[in-house]
Motif scaffolding. Structure first.
Motif, PDB file in Angstrom:
ATOM      1  N   ALA A  49      -9.599   5.553   1.484  1.00 34.98           N
ATOM      2  CA  ALA A  49      -8.967   4.626   0.545  1.00 34.98           C
ATOM      3  C   ALA A  49      -8.549   5.312  -0.749  1.00 34.98           C
ATOM      4  O   ALA A  49      -7.630   4.840  -1.424  1.00 34.98           O
ATOM      5  N   ARG A  50      -9.189   6.437  -1.097  1.00 32.86           N
ATOM      6  CA  ARG A  50      -8.832   7.111  -2.350  1.00 32.86           C
ATOM      7  C   ARG A  50      -7.446   7.752  -2.274  1.00 32.86           C
ATOM      8  O   ARG A  50      -6.894   8.132  -3.306  1.00 32.86           O
ATOM      9  N   PRO A  70     -13.944   8.630   6.349  1.00 34.73           N
ATOM     10  CA  PRO A  70     -13.243   7.550   7.052  1.00 34.73           C
ATOM     11  C   PRO A  70     -13.436   7.660   8.560  1.00 34.73           C
ATOM     12  O   PRO A  70     -13.744   8.734   9.094  1.00 34.73           O
ATOM     13  N   ALA A  71     -13.258   6.551   9.233  1.00 36.81           N
ATOM     14  CA  ALA A  71     -13.360   6.527  10.692  1.00 36.81           C
ATOM     15  C   ALA A  71     -12.242   7.370  11.300  1.00 36.81           C
ATOM     16  O   ALA A  71     -11.215   7.638  10.660  1.00 36.81           O
ATOM     17  N   THR A 109       0.849  -1.187   0.000  1.00 36.98           N
ATOM     18  CA  THR A 109       0.000   0.000   0.000  1.00 36.98           C
ATOM     19  C   THR A 109       0.888   1.242   0.000  1.00 36.98           C
ATOM     20  O   THR A 109       1.775   1.373   0.848  1.00 36.98           O
ATOM     21  N   VAL A 110       0.660   2.129  -0.975  1.00 37.18           N
ATOM     22  CA  VAL A 110       1.507   3.324  -1.082  1.00 37.18           C
ATOM     23  C   VAL A 110       0.630   4.558  -1.227  1.00 37.18           C
ATOM     24  O   VAL A 110      -0.518   4.486  -1.694  1.00 37.18           O
ATOM     25  N   THR A 124      -3.849   1.618   8.568  1.00 39.81           N
ATOM     26  CA  THR A 124      -4.254   3.010   8.805  1.00 39.81           C
ATOM     27  C   THR A 124      -5.298   3.485   7.797  1.00 39.81           C
ATOM     28  O   THR A 124      -5.666   4.653   7.796  1.00 39.81           O
ATOM     29  N   ILE A 125      -5.775   2.581   6.933  1.00 41.51           N
ATOM     30  CA  ILE A 125      -6.752   2.934   5.897  1.00 41.51           C
ATOM     31  C   ILE A 125      -8.128   2.400   6.280  1.00 41.51           C
ATOM     32  O   ILE A 125      -8.258   1.266   6.743  1.00 41.51           O
ATOM     33  N   ASP A 126      -9.144   3.217   6.111  1.00 42.75           N
ATOM     34  CA  ASP A 126     -10.522   2.757   6.305  1.00 42.75           C
ATOM     35  C   ASP A 126     -10.993   2.158   4.973  1.00 42.75           C
ATOM     36  O   ASP A 126     -11.438   2.866   4.074  1.00 42.75           O
TER      37      ASP A 126
END
Length: 569
Positions: free
Chosen positions: A333-334, A326-327, A300-301, A313-315
Motif C-alpha cells: 500500500a505504501r 504484501p501477498a 488509486t495512483v 492489485t494492492i494488498d
C-alpha cells in the motif's frame, strides 16, 4: 497593615473594593449640568431607564450620590463620561440640574486609540461590578477594544477573563445578530460565536439557517453547514478544468423533473437519428452545463509515476503495517496513494435542443412501417396506419417509463448522497459528545447496565476490526496508543478504569456507526445510540432512522433540520 479606606491615597481607584465615591487619581471635584456630559461612546449599547426604577427613585429622592467620572478640562463646556452613563441619563430624565463629577484632565500625550481602549476596558470592569452589562454589550466592547489594537492578553488581564473567552467574545461582539441572540437567550456564547463567524464573512444563508434551527440541533446543523462550505470550496477547485474549457458550472444538482424541464440531462437526449448523446456532442459552445460529484470509490495512483492503478492489485492489509510483506502478486500500500475521483453529469437548457440537433427521447416521430407486416393492398391502408400509430405509442410509452425510471434513480441517488452528508455531520458531532463523556472521572449511572448488556449480547465486540483504534481516539489518544493506555490503566483509580472500559465498548460500537447507518438495522448501533440518548446526546434524524424511530424516506434533505416527527417503518 489594613489600609485606611477614608484616605484616597491608600486606594486603587480601579479596584473593585474601592468605594465608588473615592476620588480617582488626578481628578478634581466639580458640579456639572448633566446635559453637558457626553455619553455617546459607551460599551453599554442596550439599556432602558425603565429597567432601573430603584436607581431612578434614589436619584429623584437624594440626587446623584456617587460622583460621575468624566474626562474634560475644568474650564471646558463639556466632558466625556467615563463611568456613570446610567446616572447621567437618569439625572437628565428626572430634571436634576447639577450632578457631582470627578473631572479628569485628559492626558494629551496619550494616543487616541490607547485612550479609547482604556475607556472601554474601564467601563466594562466598572459595570461588571455594578449594574451588569448584557453579555452582548460586553462582547461588543471587547470586540471594539481588539479592533482598536488591544491584544487578547491585555484585554484578558484587564477583565480577568481567559484568552479563549476573550477571542470568543471578540467574534460575538462584531456581530449584531450574535449579540442579540445571546441577550435574548436564543443561543449560548459558544453557539453565538459560531453564528458570528458566518455573519462576519457575509454568509447570510448560514446565519438564517442557524437562527431557524432548534437549539438542541445547533451543533449538528453548524457541522452540516461547515461541511457544506468545505465541500463547495473543494467542488469549485475541482470543476475549474471544466470551467476553463467553457462549460457552465452548476452550483447545485438541478431538478430535471416535470413535463417541461428547464434543463435536460444528457442521458435523456438523443440525436436526430435516434443515437444516444456521446462525448462528441458535448461541445462547450453549445451551451452545456456541468455538475461534478466526488465518486464513492477514490482513484488509486502510483505514488511515483502518477499512473492509475487497479485497486484490486494492492494488498490493503499493509496500509497500517509498513513492515508487512504484501501477498503474492499484490503491491504494498505504501507504493500508491488515493485521490478524489470526480464524475460529471452534463445538462443542456431545453431551449437549446434544436440548435444542438438533439431531442428528448420521449419526442418520438412517426415510425416507419417496417417489419410490422404492412400490406400493399389499398384496402389495408387503414390497418397499416393503425399499426404505425400503435407502434409509435408503444415506443413513446416505453421511453417515458424509461425516463421516469432514470429520474427516480437520480432522485434516489441524491437522497443517498444528502443523507450520507447528514450521517457524516452526525458522526462528527456524536464523537465530540462521546469524547467529552469519556473525559469524566466516574461512570454515568446508566453506564454499568449498558456495558453489561453490550458485552453479554456481543462478547467479541471489543475484538472487531479497528474497534480499539476508535476507542483510543475517543479516549483522547491518536488511535495507536495501546501501550500508553496500558500504562494509564496501571496508575488510574478504579473509577477511571471503569470509564476506560466504557470507552472500549463505545469505541467498538462507534466504529460500526458509519455515515450510512441510517439505512441499516444493527442491534449494537441501536443499543449504542439509545445509551447516548440516555446520557444527554440528542439524536438527529439520521440517527433516529438508524434506531428505527424514523423512516429515512421522511427525512428532509433540502431544509434546515428541526424536531422530526417519528415515522416508523
Amino acid at each position: 497593615m489594613t489600609p485606611d479606606t477614608t484616605d484616597p491615597a491608600t486606594l486603587d481607584p480601579d479596584s473593585a473594593a474601592a468605594p465608588q465615591n473615592v476620588r480617582p487619581v488626578n481628578a478634581v471635584a466639580v458640579f456639572r449640568d448633566p446635559h453637558t456630559l457626553v455619553t455617546d461612546n459607551n460599551v453599554r449599547e442596550t439599556f432602558n431607564l425603565d429597567d432601573f426604577p430603584e436607581l431612578a427613585d434614589s436619584i429623584a429622592e437624594h440626587g446623584v450620590l456617587t460622583p460621575i467620572t468624566a474626562y474634560g478640562h475644568p474650564e471646558g463646556l463639556t466632558a466625556t463620561v467615563r463611568d456613570g452613563q446610567l446616572r447621567t441619563l437618569t439625572a437628565m430624565a428626572i430634571g436634576i440640574e447639577q450632578v457631582p463629577v470627578w473631572l479628569i484632565e485628559p492626558d494629551e500625550a496619550l494616543a487616541a486609540k490607547d485612550a479609547e481602549i482604556s475607556r472601554i476596558l474601564t467601563q466594562i470592569t466598572v459595570n461588571d461590578r455594578r449594574i451588569a452589562l448584557t453579555d452582548g454589550d460586553r462582547a461588543a466592547g471587547i470586540a471594539l477594544a481588539l479592533d482598536l489594537g488591544a491584544s487578547v492578553t491585555r484585554v484578558g488581564k484587564a477583565l480577568q477573563t481567559k484568552r479563549d473567552e476573550i477571542k470568543q467574545a471578540g467574534k460575538i461582539g462584531a456581530s449584531a445578530t450574535a449579540r442579540k441572540a445571546v441577550d435574548d437567550g436564543q443561543l449560548d456564547f459558544e453557539q453565538a460565536a459560531i453564528l458570528a463567524e458566518y455573519e462576519n464573512v457575509g454568509d447570510t444563508d448560514a446565519v438564517r439557517q442557524l437562527l431557524d434551527t432548534d437549539r438542541g440541533y445547533f451543533s449538528y446543523e453548524a457541522r452540516l453547514i461547515a461541511n457544506d462550505r468545505a465541500e463547495r470550496r473543494t467542488y469549485f477547485t475541482a470543476v475549474l478544468p471544466w470551467a476553463e474549457a467553457g462549460f457552465g458550472v452548476l452550483h447545485d444538482y438541478p431538478d430535471c423533473g416535470g413535463a417541461d424541464p428547464v434543463l435536460v440531462h444528457a442521458n435523456d437526449l438523443i440525436t436526430a437519428n435516434g443515437e444516444p448523446v456521446d462525448v462528441d456532442h458535448l461541445a462547450a459552445d453549445a451551451g452545456w452545463l456541468v455538475w461534478i460529484e466526488q465518486a464513492s470509490i477514490p482513484l488509486t495512483v502510483d505514488r511515483d509515476t502518477g499512473a492509475i492503478v487497479d485497486a484490486a492489485t494492492i494488498d490493503w492489509n499493509t496500509e497500517h503495517d509498513p513492515d508487512r510483506e504484501p501477498a503474492d502478486g499484490l503491491r504494498h500500500a505504501r507504493e500508491v496513494t488515493q485521490q478524489d475521483r470526480w464524475q460529471a453529469d452534463y445538462f443542456l437548457p431545453a431551449d437549446r435542443l434544436d440548435a444542438a440537433g438533439l431531442r428528448l427521447i420521449t419526442d418520438v416521430p412517426d415510425a416507419e412501417p417496417t417489419d410490422i407486416g404492412i400490406s400493399d393492398d389499398p384496402d389495408g391502408a387503414a390497418d397499416d396506419a393503425l399499426a404505425r400509430e400503435e407502434l409509435a405509442a408503444r415506443r413513446a410509452e416505453a421511453e417515458v417509463e424509461a425516463a421516469a425510471r432514470r429520474e427516480q434513480e437520480r432522485l434516489a441517488a441524491r437522497r443517498v448522497r444528502e443523507l450520507n452528508k447528514q450521517g457524516l455531520a452526525a458522526m462528527e458531532v456524536r464523537r465530540e459528545f462521546v469524547t467529552r463523556l469519556l473525559a469524566r472521572k466516574t461512570l454515568p449511572p446508566e453506564a454499568s447496565k449498558f456495558i453489561a448488556e453490550a458485552l453479554v449480547a456481543e462478547p467479541a465486540v471489543l475484538g472487531e476490526y479497528n474497534a480499539f483504534e476508535t476507542a483510543a481516539e475517543l479516549l483522547g489518544g491518536k488511535g495507536t496508543w495501546r501501550r500508553e493506555l496500558q500504562q494509564v490503566v496501571e496508575t488510574a483509580k478504579p473509577a477511571r478504569c471503569q470509564v476506560i472500559v466504557l470507552g472500549l465498548v463505545l469505541g467498538a460500537l462507534e466504529k460500526r456507526a458509519v455515515k450510512d447507518s441510517w439505512r441499516y438495522s444493527d442491534t449494537g448501533v441501536t443499543r449504542y445510540l439509545r445509551f447516548l440518548q440516555q446520557v444527554g446526546h440528542e439524536l438527529v434524524p439520521v440517527e433516529l432512522a438508524a434506531v428505527g424511530d424514523l423512516d429515512y424516506e421522511h427525512i428532509d434533505i433540502d431544509t434546515p433540520v428541526s424536531e422530526p416527527e417519528a415515522h416508523t417503518t
